[in-house]
Motif scaffolding. Structure first.
Motif, PDB file in Angstrom:
ATOM      1  N   VAL A  69      81.265  67.997  56.824  1.00  0.00           N
ATOM      2  CA  VAL A  69      82.537  68.310  56.458  1.00  0.00           C
ATOM      3  C   VAL A  69      82.962  69.714  56.224  1.00  0.00           C
ATOM      4  O   VAL A  69      82.189  70.425  55.663  1.00  0.00           O
ATOM      5  CB  VAL A  69      82.872  67.243  55.014  1.00  0.00           C
ATOM      6  N   SER A  70      84.397  69.713  55.971  1.00  0.00           N
ATOM      7  CA  SER A  70      84.781  71.175  55.417  1.00  0.00           C
ATOM      8  C   SER A  70      85.523  70.665  54.113  1.00  0.00           C
ATOM      9  O   SER A  70      85.737  69.663  53.878  1.00  0.00           O
ATOM     10  CB  SER A  70      86.059  71.411  56.473  1.00  0.00           C
ATOM     11  N   LYS A  71      85.907  71.746  53.371  1.00  0.00           N
ATOM     12  CA  LYS A  71      86.542  71.682  52.063  1.00  0.00           C
ATOM     13  C   LYS A  71      87.855  70.791  52.287  1.00  0.00           C
ATOM     14  O   LYS A  71      88.186  69.843  51.449  1.00  0.00           O
ATOM     15  CB  LYS A  71      86.601  72.814  51.290  1.00  0.00           C
ATOM     16  N   ARG A  72      88.460  70.805  53.245  1.00  0.00           N
ATOM     17  CA  ARG A  72      89.870  70.358  53.522  1.00  0.00           C
ATOM     18  C   ARG A  72      89.690  68.763  53.721  1.00  0.00           C
ATOM     19  O   ARG A  72      90.627  68.258  53.257  1.00  0.00           O
ATOM     20  CB  ARG A  72      90.405  70.947  54.830  1.00  0.00           C
ATOM     21  N   VAL A  73      88.586  68.281  54.211  1.00  0.00           N
ATOM     22  CA  VAL A  73      88.500  66.863  54.201  1.00  0.00           C
ATOM     23  C   VAL A  73      87.423  66.528  53.287  1.00  0.00           C
ATOM     24  O   VAL A  73      87.371  64.920  53.359  1.00  0.00           O
ATOM     25  CB  VAL A  73      88.168  66.339  55.635  1.00  0.00           C
ATOM     26  N   MET A  74      86.927  67.192  52.457  1.00  0.00           N
ATOM     27  CA  MET A  74      85.957  66.705  51.463  1.00  0.00           C
ATOM     28  C   MET A  74      86.343  65.373  50.638  1.00  0.00           C
ATOM     29  O   MET A  74      85.477  64.406  50.470  1.00  0.00           O
ATOM     30  CB  MET A  74      85.387  67.632  50.449  1.00  0.00           C
ATOM     31  N   ASP A  75      87.691  65.029  50.455  1.00  0.00           N
ATOM     32  CA  ASP A  75      87.569  64.157  49.410  1.00  0.00           C
ATOM     33  C   ASP A  75      88.823  62.934  50.060  1.00  0.00           C
ATOM     34  O   ASP A  75      89.238  62.189  49.248  1.00  0.00           O
ATOM     35  CB  ASP A  75      88.551  64.620  48.158  1.00  0.00           C
ATOM     36  N   LYS A  76      88.742  63.002  51.378  1.00  0.00           N
ATOM     37  CA  LYS A  76      89.438  62.110  51.910  1.00  0.00           C
ATOM     38  C   LYS A  76      88.933  60.678  52.239  1.00  0.00           C
ATOM     39  O   LYS A  76      89.555  59.565  52.337  1.00  0.00           O
ATOM     40  CB  LYS A  76      90.036  62.492  53.393  1.00  0.00           C
ATOM     41  N   PHE A  77      87.610  60.599  51.967  1.00  0.00           N
ATOM     42  CA  PHE A  77      86.670  59.316  52.385  1.00  0.00           C
ATOM     43  C   PHE A  77      86.144  58.954  51.263  1.00  0.00           C
ATOM     44  O   PHE A  77      85.509  59.705  50.551  1.00  0.00           O
ATOM     45  CB  PHE A  77      85.969  59.425  53.560  1.00  0.00           C
ATOM     46  N   LYS A  78      85.834  57.456  51.344  1.00  0.00           N
ATOM     47  CA  LYS A  78      84.977  56.964  50.306  1.00  0.00           C
ATOM     48  C   LYS A  78      83.668  56.719  50.986  1.00  0.00           C
ATOM     49  O   LYS A  78      83.251  56.216  51.733  1.00  0.00           O
ATOM     50  CB  LYS A  78      85.327  55.525  50.057  1.00  0.00           C
ATOM     51  N   LEU A  79      82.577  57.973  50.437  1.00  0.00           N
ATOM     52  CA  LEU A  79      81.339  58.076  51.015  1.00  0.00           C
ATOM     53  C   LEU A  79      80.547  56.863  50.716  1.00  0.00           C
ATOM     54  O   LEU A  79      80.216  56.150  49.416  1.00  0.00           O
ATOM     55  CB  LEU A  79      80.712  59.307  50.456  1.00  0.00           C
ATOM     56  N   PRO A  80      79.787  56.613  51.821  1.00  0.00           N
ATOM     57  CA  PRO A  80      78.713  55.243  51.549  1.00  0.00           C
ATOM     58  C   PRO A  80      77.373  55.494  50.506  1.00  0.00           C
ATOM     59  O   PRO A  80      77.077  56.783  50.325  1.00  0.00           O
ATOM     60  CB  PRO A  80      78.143  54.959  52.963  1.00  0.00           C
ATOM     61  N   LYS A  81      77.280  54.422  50.022  1.00  0.00           N
ATOM     62  CA  LYS A  81      75.929  54.574  49.234  1.00  0.00           C
ATOM     63  C   LYS A  81      74.653  55.041  49.942  1.00  0.00           C
ATOM     64  O   LYS A  81      73.702  55.744  49.503  1.00  0.00           O
ATOM     65  CB  LYS A  81      75.702  53.223  48.628  1.00  0.00           C
ATOM     66  N   SER A  82      74.548  54.729  51.254  1.00  0.00           N
ATOM     67  CA  SER A  82      73.567  55.215  51.892  1.00  0.00           C
ATOM     68  C   SER A  82      73.545  56.548  52.599  1.00  0.00           C
ATOM     69  O   SER A  82      72.810  56.924  53.432  1.00  0.00           O
ATOM     70  CB  SER A  82      73.339  54.049  53.228  1.00  0.00           C
ATOM     71  N   LEU A  83      74.546  57.259  52.360  1.00  0.00           N
ATOM     72  CA  LEU A  83      74.612  58.646  52.692  1.00  0.00           C
ATOM     73  C   LEU A  83      73.455  59.369  52.562  1.00  0.00           C
ATOM     74  O   LEU A  83      72.799  59.532  51.654  1.00  0.00           O
ATOM     75  CB  LEU A  83      75.967  59.199  51.971  1.00  0.00           C
ATOM     76  N   GLY A  84      72.958  59.852  53.920  1.00  0.00           N
ATOM     77  CA  GLY A  84      71.734  60.586  53.637  1.00  0.00           C
ATOM     78  C   GLY A  84      71.771  62.216  53.341  1.00  0.00           C
ATOM     79  O   GLY A  84      71.178  62.828  52.590  1.00  0.00           O
ATOM     80  N   ALA A  85      73.074  62.772  53.880  1.00  0.00           N
ATOM     81  CA  ALA A  85      73.353  64.086  53.497  1.00  0.00           C
ATOM     82  C   ALA A  85      74.663  64.469  53.824  1.00  0.00           C
ATOM     83  O   ALA A  85      75.363  63.959  54.444  1.00  0.00           O
ATOM     84  CB  ALA A  85      72.483  65.393  54.386  1.00  0.00           C
ATOM     85  N   LEU A  86      75.337  65.413  53.189  1.00  0.00           N
ATOM     86  CA  LEU A  86      76.460  66.104  53.401  1.00  0.00           C
ATOM     87  C   LEU A  86      76.274  67.552  53.886  1.00  0.00           C
ATOM     88  O   LEU A  86      75.531  68.196  53.354  1.00  0.00           O
ATOM     89  CB  LEU A  86      77.565  66.243  52.035  1.00  0.00           C
ATOM     90  N   ARG A  87      76.749  67.957  55.184  1.00  0.00           N
ATOM     91  CA  ARG A  87      76.540  68.948  55.640  1.00  0.00           C
ATOM     92  C   ARG A  87      77.931  69.861  55.521  1.00  0.00           C
ATOM     93  O   ARG A  87      79.005  69.557  56.120  1.00  0.00           O
ATOM     94  CB  ARG A  87      76.261  68.944  57.346  1.00  0.00           C
ATOM     95  N   LEU A  88      77.814  70.668  54.713  1.00  0.00           N
ATOM     96  CA  LEU A  88      78.839  71.677  54.218  1.00  0.00           C
ATOM     97  C   LEU A  88      79.230  72.807  55.396  1.00  0.00           C
ATOM     98  O   LEU A  88      78.404  73.485  55.518  1.00  0.00           O
ATOM     99  CB  LEU A  88      78.442  72.266  52.880  1.00  0.00           C
TER     100      LEU A  88
END
Length: 348
Positions: A69-88
């Motif tokens: 993700v980039s900062k621009r799209v960070m808050d656009k989606f409901k992230l899943p509970k099974s999320l393993g990692a956010l790559r910034l």
């Protein structure tokens, strides 16, 4: 430590129908893949709607997703509970990264291709939770822009000082991602290399896992991923007239000796096996040799030559390392376990 193995999926590109992608996720789950990478900000992709379906499917399958993700799209989606990692990727301040690493319930992944000691020290000074930070290298769609394996090795030595887990990308040997269809490796020399050899080179320089950047991969690529272990598999061609003793030695599990020489890599695992002299030719780099009974107590010892050497008749030349594996031979550290994979006969 067991190596991590991942694949990639993409939404919003014409090559990848969302229904096919969701089915592909189910296949990945069945194949025992550890995680799935995807990107929320590919410039040419239209991800509205489809991306949330991808996130929801990963939740349903309990398949860890790594979302770039980039900062621009960070808050656009409901992230899943099974999320393993956010790559910034870009747009995040170091203070925001520390806040995420210290407070979010999943890994924060940073770009390993351009981190520095100064940046890591800054993270440390801000009391970042390094146990919740992982690093991964970029992949490079454009040919001749990928990194050099020695540069990856140098950076990995730095990251290991901070206890960081390291991932890198390898290209598929089957499907290629648009728009260039030229593979997605972190290391340029891996662009046309076999999945296993590319992975083993990355493991040899300190990477803890690999991810196929391309999509979709076929069953053969899945099988190659599943076959990867911490035991290096070295492809060799052999002579047709080998004795049963020589073949048995080549089929053994071996360990490179700690007291490595610049002339050869040795395994003493089979020392003591009586091998009769034959094919005692001059020795050239990357030949595979087995000492015969004329070498007395060394009989049965197997080696891979690194330099040209005289042969006084004490050493049988039994095979040759395949050309694509020569870099891997140079990179593997002393003490590593390995086995030979006989892929054919010399002269055919």
């Amino acid at each position: 430590m067991e190596k991590l193995k991942g694949i990639s999926v993409y939404v919003g590109l014409s090559d990848y129908d969302i229904e096919d992608t969701l089915k592909y996720l189910s296949i990945a789950k069945e194949e025992g893949i550890d995680f799935v990478f995807t990107s929320a900000h590919i410039p040419e992709a239209d991800i509205e709607g489809s991306f949330q379906r991808l996130l929801d499917k990963s939740d349903e399958l309990e398949l860890p997703l790594v979302v770039d993700v980039s900062k621009r799209v960070m808050d656009k989606f409901k992230l899943p509970k099974s999320l393993g990692a956010l790559r910034l990727d870009y747009g995040f301040t170091i203070e925001e990264i520390v806040e995420y690493a210290n407070n979010l319930p999943y890994l924060i992944e940073l770009n390993a291709s351009n981190l520095s000691r100064a940046y890591l020290e800054k993270l440390k000074s801000l009391n970042a939770n390094f146990s919740n930070i992982r690093v991964s290298y970029n992949f490079y769609p454009k040919r001749y822009t990928g990194m050099d394996i020695e540069n990856v090795k140098r950076l990995n030595e730095l990251y290991k000082e901070y206890g960081l887990t390291i991932l890198a990308y390898i290209p598929s040997n089957s499907g290629k991602r648009p728009p260039l269809y030229d593979g997605l490796p972190s290391v340029e020399t891996h662009r046309d290399l076999d999945i296993c050899l590319a992975s083993y080179e990355l493991f040899a320089v300190g990477c803890d896992g690999v991810c196929v950047g391309d999509a979709y991969i076929n069953s053969n690529d899945f099988s190659k991923l599943k076959s990867l272990t911490d035991i290096y598999e070295l492809p060799i061609k052999v002579y047709k007239d080998l004795s049963n003793e020589e073949l048995e030695i080549l089929n053994n599990l071996h360990t490179f000796r700690i007291d490595e020489t610049s002339y050869l890599k040795r395994s003493s695992k089979s020392r003591g096996v009586k091998v009769e002299p034959h094919n005692t030719n001059h020795i050239y780099p990357y030949m595979v040799t087995i000492d015969n009974i004329l070498y007395k107590r060394y009989t049965g010892e197997v080696s891979i030559a690194l330099k040209e050497m005289e042969n006084k008749g004490f050493v049988n030349v039994v095979g040759e390392v395949e050309k694509d594996a020569e870099t891997l031979i140079r990179l593997i550290k002393p003490g590593s376990r390995f086995k030979f994979k006989i892929t054919g006969f010399i002269g055919e």
